[in-house]
Design a protein around this motif. Sequence first.
Motif, short mmCIF file in Angstrom:
data_model
loop_
_atom_site.label_atom_id
_atom_site.label_comp_id
_atom_site.label_asym_id
_atom_site.label_seq_id
_atom_site.Cartn_x
_atom_site.Cartn_y
_atom_site.Cartn_z
N VAL A 93 0.84 -1.20 0.00
CA VAL A 93 0.00 0.00 0.00
C VAL A 93 0.88 1.25 0.00
O VAL A 93 0.63 2.21 -0.75
CB VAL A 93 -0.95 -0.01 1.21
N TYR A 120 -13.81 -4.75 -1.24
CA TYR A 120 -12.62 -3.92 -1.42
C TYR A 120 -12.98 -2.48 -1.72
O TYR A 120 -12.33 -1.55 -1.22
CB TYR A 120 -11.73 -4.51 -2.52
N HIS A 124 -11.39 -0.39 1.27
CA HIS A 124 -10.02 -0.04 0.88
C HIS A 124 -9.99 1.16 -0.08
O HIS A 124 -9.15 1.24 -0.97
CB HIS A 124 -9.31 -1.25 0.26
#
Length: 198
Positions: A93, A120, A124
């Motif tokens: 990341v 996701y 995220h």
Amino acid sequence: MPEVVLFDLFGVIARNQAPEAVHALTEIAGAAAPAFLDAYWRHRPPYDRGQCTATAYWQRVALDLGTTFDTSRIANLIAADTDSWGAVDDDMVTLIERAAASGVRLALLSNIPEELAAHYEQHHRRWMRHFELVAFSCRIGRAKPDPEAFRWCARELGADPGHILFIDDRAENIAVAGRLGMRTHLFTGPARLKGVTT
């Protein structure tokens, strides 16, 4: 530097299933690991391509195991399956954020079912926002190593394959991308990527 860096998700940015996560799935399914995993992977491609629902997928797995799953068990399997693929590598990341800050165009190509794709997108957002293109197999109807998955990305990005660097942890996917003219990197860890993406 490449014009675009096209990342795989699982095994690169996100971690593959841990043994304990697989064990949790087999416990819910009430099946031995070898038979469960054989059925799990045999029926995964159409699920990943969005060609069947999660319920249909788990019903096919159950049929292979010689059993049936009721609605409650299917819901539990979907939740456990999503959890099993939910962990990300913080070092990756950080690398993605640095690459984005340096002005590199970033894209994502992943074999992923709808339930996990939605997970996701919801959980995220912070780092997924750096990808100008997110190609989830369940949404584009194509999955690696199908060459059309890679061609679809190149067309959507408006980039010549030779200007795209594709990063994946699976040799068969790397091989197909390479034959299409993409530059490739077989992922073995974040350390080897630092000079490639920034």
